[in-house]
Design a protein around this motif. Structure first.
Motif, PDB file in Angstrom:
ATOM      1  N   PRO A  72       5.445 -11.297 -52.743  1.00  0.00           N
ATOM      2  CA  PRO A  72       6.525 -10.813 -51.877  1.00  0.00           C
ATOM      3  C   PRO A  72       6.131  -9.536 -51.132  1.00  0.00           C
ATOM      4  O   PRO A  72       5.432  -8.679 -51.689  1.00  0.00           O
ATOM      5  N   PRO A  73       6.557  -9.425 -49.863  1.00  0.00           N
ATOM      6  CA  PRO A  73       6.215  -8.229 -49.085  1.00  0.00           C
ATOM      7  C   PRO A  73       6.610  -6.953 -49.818  1.00  0.00           C
ATOM      8  O   PRO A  73       7.663  -6.874 -50.440  1.00  0.00           O
ATOM      9  N   GLY A  74       5.722  -5.961 -49.764  1.00  0.00           N
ATOM     10  CA  GLY A  74       5.991  -4.678 -50.384  1.00  0.00           C
ATOM     11  C   GLY A  74       5.572  -4.567 -51.833  1.00  0.00           C
ATOM     12  O   GLY A  74       5.533  -3.477 -52.398  1.00  0.00           O
ATOM     13  N   GLN A  75       5.212  -5.685 -52.451  1.00  0.00           N
ATOM     14  CA  GLN A  75       4.825  -5.667 -53.863  1.00  0.00           C
ATOM     15  C   GLN A  75       3.424  -5.084 -54.067  1.00  0.00           C
ATOM     16  O   GLN A  75       3.164  -4.435 -55.080  1.00  0.00           O
ATOM     17  N   ARG A  76       2.528  -5.334 -53.119  1.00  0.00           N
ATOM     18  CA  ARG A  76       1.164  -4.795 -53.148  1.00  0.00           C
ATOM     19  C   ARG A  76       0.833  -4.308 -51.740  1.00  0.00           C
ATOM     20  O   ARG A  76       1.447  -4.751 -50.769  1.00  0.00           O
ATOM     21  N   PRO A  77      -0.142  -3.428 -51.580  1.00  0.00           N
ATOM     22  CA  PRO A  77      -0.543  -3.028 -50.230  1.00  0.00           C
ATOM     23  C   PRO A  77      -0.944  -4.258 -49.409  1.00  0.00           C
ATOM     24  O   PRO A  77      -1.664  -5.134 -49.899  1.00  0.00           O
TER      25      PRO A  77
END
Length: 197
Positions: A72-77
């Motif tokens: 999901p967006p924002g979970q990892r760079p």
């Protein structure tokens, strides 16, 4: 407890296809290797072509690993995610190339493969469509440049992964200039709009 016949067939088929190729492999050999009845291949997949399509469109472990990298967006760079997607995409295309090459070696078999893909809406475009949808989600979350078209970004990502796999398969490792990690990092930067002029 043994896994269900469908899973055993998929695992056996993937292994045998890598070892022997598709054109000369029979459903009987796959069934024997899976400790399953030959009729269960027809029951579960409609035959050898259906089995190949199931492997390439949803069942190869490398494809599932590629899909799982789309966190999901924002979970990892985002740069880390893109490089991970590229690496796993290369692994998927490397695993799928011998399967497709085996089918392509037999004109009748390949024509049946293409026709089944047309009838069922399956084929290599599914990975591209899925990647474009994921990148659109990342863009909405502010992880990718607003002006970039997600389908084009997906083409860059999938095309890079496919060409890396194809070149490695045909020419062996080291055929492309520089280090693979550097090429993948540069591709991620391009997708992120950070490429150097």
């Amino acid at each position: 407890m043994a896994p269900p016949a469908r899973r055993r067939i998929l695992d056996a088929a993937a292994r045998l296809l890598r070892e022997r190729g598709l054109a000369r492999l029979t459903t009987r050999e796959i069934a024997q290797a899976a400790d399953a009845a030959e009729g269960s291949i027809t029951k579960n997949f409609g035959g050898k072509i259906g089995l190949l399509i199931a492997l390439l469109s949803q069942e190869l472990p490398e494809l599932r690993a590629w899909q799982q990298a789309a966190t999901p967006p924002g979970q990892r760079p985002m740069r880390t995610v893109l490089v991970d997607l590229l690496e796993r995409g290369i692994a998927f295309y490397t695993a799928s190339l011998p399967l497709v090459a085996g089918a392509a070696a037999d004109q009748e078999l390949f024509a049946a493969y293409q026709e089944t893909n047309r009838q069922h809406g399956t084929g290599p475009h599914l990975a591209l469509d899925q990647m474009a949808r994921y990148l659109a989600e990342c863009q909405k979350a502010g992880e990718l440049p607003r002006g970039a078209e997600p389908y084009t970004l997906a083409l860059i990502l999938c095309g890079t992964a496919h060409f890396e796999a194809y070149t490695g398969y045909v020419s062996g490792p080291g055929a492309l200039p520089g280090e693979r990690t550097d090429r993948l990092a540069a591709t991620a930067d391009l997708i992120l709009g950070r490429s150097k002029a």
